[in-house]
Design a protein around this motif. Structure first.
Motif, PDB file in Angstrom:
ATOM      1  N   TYR A 148      11.387 -22.795   4.126  1.00 61.85           N
ATOM      2  CA  TYR A 148      11.770 -23.420   2.864  1.00 61.85           C
ATOM      3  C   TYR A 148      12.546 -24.706   3.136  1.00 61.85           C
ATOM      4  CZ  TYR A 148      14.712 -24.419  -1.171  1.00 61.85           C
ATOM      5  OH  TYR A 148      15.382 -25.059  -2.185  1.00 61.85           O
ATOM      6  N   ILE A 149      13.459 -24.672   4.079  1.00 57.39           N
ATOM      7  CA  ILE A 149      14.216 -25.883   4.432  1.00 57.39           C
ATOM      8  C   ILE A 149      13.264 -26.967   4.942  1.00 57.39           C
ATOM      9  CG2 ILE A 149      15.945 -26.837   6.020  1.00 57.39           C
ATOM     10  CD1 ILE A 149      17.294 -24.049   5.946  1.00 57.39           C
ATOM     11  N   GLU A 150      12.299 -26.580   5.752  1.00 58.25           N
ATOM     12  CA  GLU A 150      11.337 -27.545   6.296  1.00 58.25           C
ATOM     13  C   GLU A 150      10.484 -28.165   5.192  1.00 58.25           C
ATOM     14  OE1 GLU A 150       7.782 -27.698   9.694  1.00 58.25           O
ATOM     15  OE2 GLU A 150       9.205 -26.023   9.624  1.00 58.25           O
ATOM     16  N   ASP A 151      10.351 -27.471   4.082  1.00 59.40           N
ATOM     17  CA  ASP A 151       9.567 -27.875   2.913  1.00 59.40           C
ATOM     18  C   ASP A 151       8.111 -27.456   3.002  1.00 59.40           C
ATOM     19  OD1 ASP A 151      10.032 -28.857   0.339  1.00 59.40           O
ATOM     20  OD2 ASP A 151       8.981 -30.731   0.769  1.00 59.40           O
ATOM     21  N   ILE A 152       7.797 -26.551   3.930  1.00 52.56           N
ATOM     22  CA  ILE A 152       6.496 -25.890   3.891  1.00 52.56           C
ATOM     23  C   ILE A 152       6.409 -25.051   2.622  1.00 52.56           C
ATOM     24  CG2 ILE A 152       5.060 -24.129   5.012  1.00 52.56           C
ATOM     25  CD1 ILE A 152       6.207 -25.054   7.684  1.00 52.56           C
ATOM     26  N   ILE A 153       7.516 -24.402   2.308  1.00 57.51           N
ATOM     27  CA  ILE A 153       7.661 -23.664   1.046  1.00 57.51           C
ATOM     28  C   ILE A 153       8.447 -24.550   0.088  1.00 57.51           C
ATOM     29  CG2 ILE A 153       8.644 -21.602  -0.026  1.00 57.51           C
ATOM     30  CD1 ILE A 153       8.351 -20.274   2.764  1.00 57.51           C
ATOM     31  N   LYS A 154       7.852 -24.955  -0.998  1.00 55.69           N
ATOM     32  CA  LYS A 154       8.457 -25.930  -1.905  1.00 55.69           C
ATOM     33  C   LYS A 154       9.517 -25.324  -2.814  1.00 55.69           C
ATOM     34  CE  LYS A 154       5.561 -29.112  -0.458  1.00 55.69           C
ATOM     35  NZ  LYS A 154       6.030 -30.262   0.369  1.00 55.69           N
ATOM     36  N   ASP A 155       9.281 -24.113  -3.263  1.00 60.09           N
ATOM     37  CA  ASP A 155      10.140 -23.494  -4.268  1.00 60.09           C
ATOM     38  C   ASP A 155      10.780 -22.244  -3.682  1.00 60.09           C
ATOM     39  OD1 ASP A 155      11.356 -22.368  -6.483  1.00 60.09           O
ATOM     40  OD2 ASP A 155       9.596 -22.513  -7.781  1.00 60.09           O
ATOM     41  N   SER A 156      12.101 -22.164  -3.715  1.00 58.80           N
ATOM     42  CA  SER A 156      12.797 -21.004  -3.161  1.00 58.80           C
ATOM     43  C   SER A 156      12.415 -19.703  -3.859  1.00 58.80           C
ATOM     44  CB  SER A 156      14.316 -21.205  -3.241  1.00 58.80           C
ATOM     45  OG  SER A 156      14.737 -21.287  -4.599  1.00 58.80           O
ATOM     46  N   LYS A 157      11.975 -19.803  -5.097  1.00 53.21           N
ATOM     47  CA  LYS A 157      11.589 -18.596  -5.832  1.00 53.21           C
ATOM     48  C   LYS A 157      10.388 -17.904  -5.184  1.00 53.21           C
ATOM     49  CE  LYS A 157      13.288 -19.886 -10.451  1.00 53.21           C
ATOM     50  NZ  LYS A 157      13.833 -21.217 -10.165  1.00 53.21           N
ATOM     51  N   THR A 158       9.611 -18.666  -4.405  1.00 49.13           N
ATOM     52  CA  THR A 158       8.464 -18.085  -3.710  1.00 49.13           C
ATOM     53  C   THR A 158       8.902 -17.000  -2.735  1.00 49.13           C
ATOM     54  OG1 THR A 158       7.373 -20.242  -3.855  1.00 49.13           O
ATOM     55  CG2 THR A 158       6.417 -18.656  -2.338  1.00 49.13           C
ATOM     56  N   LEU A 159      10.133 -17.098  -2.241  1.00 50.61           N
ATOM     57  CA  LEU A 159      10.643 -16.130  -1.267  1.00 50.61           C
ATOM     58  C   LEU A 159      11.054 -14.809  -1.911  1.00 50.61           C
ATOM     59  CD1 LEU A 159      12.855 -18.522   0.889  1.00 50.61           C
ATOM     60  CD2 LEU A 159      10.566 -17.671   1.426  1.00 50.61           C
ATOM     61  N   ILE A 160      11.125 -14.786  -3.226  1.00 50.40           N
ATOM     62  CA  ILE A 160      11.512 -13.562  -3.931  1.00 50.40           C
ATOM     63  C   ILE A 160      10.285 -12.667  -4.082  1.00 50.40           C
ATOM     64  CG2 ILE A 160      12.441 -12.603  -6.054  1.00 50.40           C
ATOM     65  CD1 ILE A 160      13.976 -15.242  -6.426  1.00 50.40           C
ATOM     66  N   VAL A 161      10.377 -11.483  -3.501  1.00 47.64           N
ATOM     67  CA  VAL A 161       9.239 -10.564  -3.509  1.00 47.64           C
ATOM     68  C   VAL A 161       9.078  -9.911  -4.878  1.00 47.64           C
ATOM     69  CG1 VAL A 161       8.216  -8.528  -2.420  1.00 47.64           C
ATOM     70  CG2 VAL A 161       9.567 -10.146  -1.046  1.00 47.64           C
ATOM     71  N   ARG A 162      10.206  -9.408  -5.425  1.00 47.11           N
ATOM     72  CA  ARG A 162      10.192  -8.772  -6.739  1.00 47.11           C
ATOM     73  C   ARG A 162      11.490  -9.099  -7.448  1.00 47.11           C
ATOM     74  NH1 ARG A 162       8.674  -2.538  -6.262  1.00 47.11           N
ATOM     75  NH2 ARG A 162       7.871  -2.858  -8.360  1.00 47.11           N
ATOM     76  N   THR A 163      11.421  -9.285  -8.733  1.00 54.19           N
ATOM     77  CA  THR A 163      12.594  -9.617  -9.536  1.00 54.19           C
ATOM     78  C   THR A 163      13.237  -8.341 -10.091  1.00 54.19           C
ATOM     79  OG1 THR A 163      11.374  -9.776 -11.612  1.00 54.19           O
ATOM     80  CG2 THR A 163      11.467 -11.767 -10.223  1.00 54.19           C
TER      81      THR A 163
END
Length: 454
Positions: A49-64
């Motif tokens: 995510y820091i590298e910006d391969i993953i744009k949105d931190s919410k993508t790292l959330i598996v389940r809410t």
């Protein structure tokens, strides 16, 4: 069958336990408490995510929390466990919003409190822009600061620092890594650690410095209390816009004082193969627990997201009345630096000596495919075998070729105690796009066989 299960911790292991337990039992009451404001996320994805391969931190959330609530699992955010009373089967919690303290009773308690960063006692450690990386909030702060920075210092030479270094170099920062030991990635033998170091520096000439046998003694700030410089024991003064602490983590178990729950290595929670603790009706899973090393047959501690998920699943099955055994781990780890894979399974040669084995090793550097294939890459493998038993003790692998395939081949051989003589004759599939006629891992086994059997 218990009526109420209380789970403390919302990283990987706690939510996994809750989800699997609900699948096993539709009626049991499940309450999960976490001191964070989110649950069930991948901390392992934060460097990307820091590298910006993953744009949105919410993508790292598996389940809410809403996803869990739909399954009748009660989620309680911003609630910190401050004490466990096993005699009365209750926990004391603090609402971090109101500071209100209250009691919650349980039939079964699951401790999944994870690990917390080790903060070194260094002058100036409380300056602004000195970060740890454990939560999504940490990752957001580092990424924001990175975007307005030119220089960064990483403290510690473990996997997290290597992954964060890639992220920062990819974003054109100058990076200095400082490690107090004589090598980075101390789980590797020194020869492989040096090869990894040489690759990193050679891949980013002028952008990366790595200082080993070095120690930070002071962080220097400006009039705004923001860090500007790092001073080392040898007298180096390194200008920086921010620091990321990769000085390790420790089990989050301080709150267990007085609970009579038995602790183990590094103050992790002692668990058995069912994930049960020393106290009846209390289970523990994830980074807060100890592990059993299947090679040394000794307690160890290795916080890994994959292990946390397996343990959570196992605990849930047993709580629901099933039969699950989590036997232990092989210390399997892998990461990368750009296109360079870095992996180790089992124990190193130096660790094998410490543990009383009589190890022999072979190092092989070879193409991962037929040499005439256009996309071939190089792998370097170090296979370690015990001379007495001919059992495989471990393997280290690095390179731009397909290291992962070779490493994975060794895992079942270690688990099943496959003898060297059998392993070196494995009928591995061959085709030019996938491997040489004799795979590099078999070459390593053949070399060791020649050393110890002739």
């Amino acid at each position: 069958m218990p009526e109420k299960v209380v789970i403390i911790g919302g990283g990987a292991a706690g939510p996994k336990t809750a989800a699997k337990l609900r699948r096993e039992n539709k009626k049991i009451q499940i309450d999960l408490y976490t001191q964070e404001d989110i649950i069930s996320y991948s901390a392992c994805g934060l460097p990307y995510y820091i590298e910006d391969i993953i744009k949105d931190s919410k993508t790292l959330i598996v389940r809410t929390p809403a996803d869990f609530e739909k399954e009748n699992i009660n989620i309680h955010l911003k609630q910190k466990c401050i004490k466990v009373d096993t005699d009365n089967k209750k926990v004391i919690l603090e609402d971090l919003t109101s500071n209100h303290k209250y009691e919650v009773y349980y039939d079964i308690l699951v401790l999944a409190t994870g690990a917390i960063p080790i903060i070194p006692d260094i002058k100036g450690i409380n300056l602004k822009n000195i970060f740890s990386l454990r939560t999504i909030e940490d990752g957001i702060k580092i990424k924001q600061k990175m975007r307005t920075s030119q220089n960064a210092v990483l403290l510690g030479g473990g996997y997290i620092s290597i992954e964060v270094m890639e992220a920062l170099v990819h974003n054109k920062l100058n990076v200095t890594l400082i490690e107090k030991n004589n090598q980075i990635l101390k789980m590797f033998d020194e020869d492989f650690s040096q090869m990894i170091t040489d690759y990193i520096i050679g891949h980013n000439i002028g952008k990366v410095n790595i200082f080993t046998n070095e120690e930070v003694i002071e962080f220097v700030g400006n009039e705004n209390n923001e860090i500007t410089k790092v001073i080392t024991k040898s007298g180096k003064e390194i200008e920086t816009d921010f620091v990321v602490l990769g000085t390790g983590v420790r089990p989050n178990t301080d709150f267990l004082a007085g609970s009579n729950i038995k602790l183990s290595i590094n103050n992790s929670i002692k668990v058995n193969k069912t994930m049960g603790t020393s106290k009846t009706n209390v289970y523990a899973v994830g980074d807060c627990t100890d592990n059993f090393n299947l090679i040394t047959n000794k307690e160890t501690w290795l916080p890994m997201g994959s292990t946390a998920n397996k343990e959570g699943r196992c605990a849930a099955i047993n709580i629901a009345g099933g039969d699950c055994s989590f036997d232990g781990i092989l210390n399997s780890t892998i990461t990368k630096y750009f296109n360079y894979t870095i992996s180790i399974i089992g124990i190193s040669y130096k660790e094998a000596l410490i543990q009383g084995f009589q190890p022999e090793f072979a190092i092989v550097t070879k193409r991962d495919k037929a040499g005439y294939m256009p996309d071939t890459g190089t792998v370097t493998l170090k296979l370690i075998v015990d001379k007495n038993t001919h059992n495989i003790l471990g393997i280290q692998g690095i390179g731009e070729g397909d290291v992962n395939q070779r490493i994975n081949t060794v895992i079942p051989a270690i688990l099943e105690k496959t003898k060297l003589e059998s392993f070196m004759n494995l009928d591995l599939p061959y085709s030019p796009p996938y491997s040489p006629a004799i795979d590099p891992v078999l070459n390593a086994a053949q070399i060791i066989y020649q050393k110890i059997c002739n």
